[in-house]
Design a protein around this motif. Structure first.
Motif, mmCIF file in Angstrom:
data_model
loop_
_atom_site.group_PDB
_atom_site.id
_atom_site.type_symbol
_atom_site.label_atom_id
_atom_site.label_comp_id
_atom_site.label_asym_id
_atom_site.label_seq_id
_atom_site.Cartn_x
_atom_site.Cartn_y
_atom_site.Cartn_z
ATOM 1 N N LEU A 77 18.311 54.847 2.113
ATOM 2 C CA LEU A 77 17.610 56.275 2.117
ATOM 3 C C LEU A 77 16.190 56.038 2.171
ATOM 4 C CD1 LEU A 77 19.898 58.113 -0.516
ATOM 5 C CD2 LEU A 77 19.766 58.509 2.120
ATOM 6 N N GLU A 78 15.575 54.973 1.360
ATOM 7 C CA GLU A 78 14.076 54.870 1.597
ATOM 8 C C GLU A 78 13.696 54.041 2.524
ATOM 9 O OE1 GLU A 78 11.604 55.410 -0.543
ATOM 10 O OE2 GLU A 78 12.590 55.937 -2.404
ATOM 11 N N GLU A 79 14.512 53.348 3.234
ATOM 12 C CA GLU A 79 14.206 52.596 4.764
ATOM 13 C C GLU A 79 14.234 53.613 5.675
ATOM 14 O OE1 GLU A 79 17.006 49.564 4.656
ATOM 15 O OE2 GLU A 79 15.848 48.176 3.364
ATOM 16 N N LYS A 80 15.063 54.552 5.771
ATOM 17 C CA LYS A 80 15.326 55.507 6.608
ATOM 18 C C LYS A 80 14.255 56.652 6.401
ATOM 19 C CE LYS A 80 19.942 54.232 8.267
ATOM 20 N NZ LYS A 80 20.453 53.356 7.532
ATOM 21 N N ARG A 81 13.602 56.917 5.547
ATOM 22 C CA ARG A 81 12.761 57.815 5.083
ATOM 23 C C ARG A 81 13.305 59.243 4.850
ATOM 24 N NH1 ARG A 81 7.259 56.616 9.090
ATOM 25 N NH2 ARG A 81 6.926 54.371 8.516
ATOM 26 N N LEU A 82 14.491 58.925 4.402
ATOM 27 C CA LEU A 82 15.266 60.038 3.866
ATOM 28 C C LEU A 82 15.626 60.377 2.318
ATOM 29 C CD1 LEU A 82 18.551 59.429 6.247
ATOM 30 C CD2 LEU A 82 16.542 61.114 6.807
ATOM 31 N N SER A 83 14.968 59.423 1.787
ATOM 32 C CA SER A 83 14.877 59.636 0.277
ATOM 33 C C SER A 83 14.605 60.774 -0.337
ATOM 34 C CB SER A 83 14.275 58.359 -0.366
ATOM 35 O OG SER A 83 14.619 58.269 -1.843
ATOM 36 N N ARG A 84 13.621 61.335 0.178
ATOM 37 C CA ARG A 84 12.998 62.661 -0.579
ATOM 38 C C ARG A 84 13.854 63.615 -0.284
ATOM 39 N NH1 ARG A 84 8.192 65.441 2.346
ATOM 40 N NH2 ARG A 84 7.916 67.075 0.875
ATOM 41 N N PHE A 85 14.590 63.725 0.743
ATOM 42 C CA PHE A 85 15.314 64.833 0.925
ATOM 43 C C PHE A 85 16.907 64.743 0.422
ATOM 44 C CE2 PHE A 85 12.227 64.700 4.312
ATOM 45 C CZ PHE A 85 11.467 65.671 4.115
ATOM 46 N N SER A 86 17.099 63.405 -0.041
ATOM 47 C CA SER A 86 18.608 63.267 -0.408
ATOM 48 C C SER A 86 18.840 63.153 -1.892
ATOM 49 C CB SER A 86 18.911 62.052 0.344
ATOM 50 O OG SER A 86 18.560 61.724 1.739
ATOM 51 N N THR A 87 18.876 64.572 -2.337
ATOM 52 C CA THR A 87 18.848 64.635 -3.996
ATOM 53 C C THR A 87 20.481 64.468 -4.310
ATOM 54 O OG1 THR A 87 18.490 66.875 -3.862
ATOM 55 C CG2 THR A 87 16.578 65.404 -4.264
ATOM 56 N N PHE A 88 21.321 64.751 -3.381
ATOM 57 C CA PHE A 88 22.808 64.773 -3.825
ATOM 58 C C PHE A 88 23.500 63.561 -3.091
ATOM 59 C CE2 PHE A 88 21.207 69.243 -4.202
ATOM 60 C CZ PHE A 88 21.997 69.789 -5.331
ATOM 61 N N ILE A 89 24.665 63.172 -3.871
ATOM 62 C CA ILE A 89 25.477 62.073 -3.331
ATOM 63 C C ILE A 89 26.933 62.692 -3.628
ATOM 64 C CG2 ILE A 89 25.998 59.799 -3.227
ATOM 65 C CD1 ILE A 89 23.392 59.127 -4.511
ATOM 66 N N ASN A 90 27.382 63.586 -2.972
ATOM 67 C CA ASN A 90 28.522 64.078 -3.340
ATOM 68 C C ASN A 90 29.191 64.568 -1.834
ATOM 69 O OD1 ASN A 90 27.870 66.884 -3.081
ATOM 70 N ND2 ASN A 90 27.325 66.819 -5.358
#
Length: 324
Positions: A77-90
């Motif tokens: 998620l960090e490498e794809k610059r999606l980390s900030r928006f990805s607060t759920f994993i379900n």
């Protein structure tokens, strides 16, 4: 040191003996059994550095694998610059808009909808909530923002999850801690609610998790529980809940809604997780995509996704479970 978070009635205690902690040389120390716990930038790590032989015992290797899996997801998620928006994993929840209460959902809408379905008509405002398996903090944020919880403590086994949560925390009543669901570092009868979403199926000893959840709830408190499970395991779980003293106040099967949500978001989640695991097959397995054994079992009814409310009866009188 006061190990109760400033705006919370939830208190940190020794993982092993459940007694009080004090601060010494930047670490938390148990005055009863002498165990020490690390602190780093305001985050307590309540995992004990056990001898190698015990680490390799049944369950320990599985927990190490879980940590490694989520570390890989976080890196992707960090490498794809999606980390900030990805607060759920379900998987989330898909259904008609009138099945949920509240306003517009926006980003992460299926996961927020899942939380709304889990909470249902319960009033959590002003209450102390522990989320076990908080992942990347999406539920903690939503409980603070939309439900006005008094305090929310998010606990997770994976340090990289907790460091992400701590670095993105915007709420003064939200706190995070590295810890194990099977050995909660939380004072007995200090939580009004305990929340656990789509996490417990990973636990090597789920019976210990149920025991610990019962212990930390106040009398009259509610365990808000939602997860995938084997349909054949449910009667065994129900028997344990009754033995512990839980009353099953609510149970609902949402397998169809969860499957629909997972299928609808499959492509975007696959793109986000590509590169997280060795080989595409592992990505598909993690996502429980159509064609995988877990997905097939859910469609066939061998695995089910349930929302369950368990009440720690204040009177100590066990009740009969009700099914819906």
């Amino acid at each position: 040191m006061n190990t109760t978070w400033p705006l919370s009635g939830i208190t940190l205690v020794c993982t092993e003996c459940k007694n009080a902690l004090h601060e010494a040389d930047g670490r938390l120390v148990c005055g009863t059994c002498g165990l020490e716990y690390a602190q780093d930038n305001g985050v307590a790590s309540m995992l004990i550095d056990r001898p190698l032989a015990e680490k390799l015992a049944e369950g320990a290797e599985r927990k190490e694998a879980i940590i490694g899996m989520f570390d890989s997801i976080n890196r992707s998620l960090e490498e794809k610059r999606l980390s900030r928006f990805s607060t759920f994993i379900n998987w989330g929840y898909a259904g008609a808009e009138n099945e949920t209460s509240g306003g517009p959902l926006g980003i992460n809408q299926s996961s927020i909808r899942l939380l709304r379905e889990i909470i249902g008509g319960l009033d959590v405002s002003g209450r102390d909530i522990l989320e076990i398996g908080c992942g990347r903090g999406g539920n903690v944020n939503e409980l603070c923002k939309s439900y006005r919880a008094g305090s929310v403590v998010g606990l997770d086994l994976t340090p990289s999850n907790i460091y992400f949560c701590q670095g993105n925390n915007r709420y003064e009543q939200a706190y995070y801690c590295i810890g194990d669901a099977e050995q909660l570092p939380v004072r007995t009868e200090s939580c009004d609610f305990v929340l656990n979403v789509e996490s417990s199926h990973l636990y090597p000893h789920i019976e210990l998790f149920f025991e610990e959840t019962y212990r930390v709830l106040k009398p009259g408190g509610t365990f808000m529980y939602a997860d995938i499970m084997s349909a054949s395991d449910l009667p065994r779980h129900e028997a344990q809940w009754q033995r512990l003293g839980f009353r099953t106040a609510f149970i609902r099967d949402i397998t169809g809604n969860v499957l629909q949500s997972g299928d609808e978001s499959l492509d975007s989640r696959r793109q986000a997780l590509e590169g997280s695991f060795d080989g595409d097959d592992r990505v598909w397995e993690w996502l429980e995509a159509p064609g995988t054994q877990n997905h097939t079992d859910m469609v066939a009814g061998r695995r089910v996704f349930k929302i369950i409310h368990l009440v720690k009866d204040a009177s100590g009188v066990e009740g009969e479970p009700s099914h819906g």
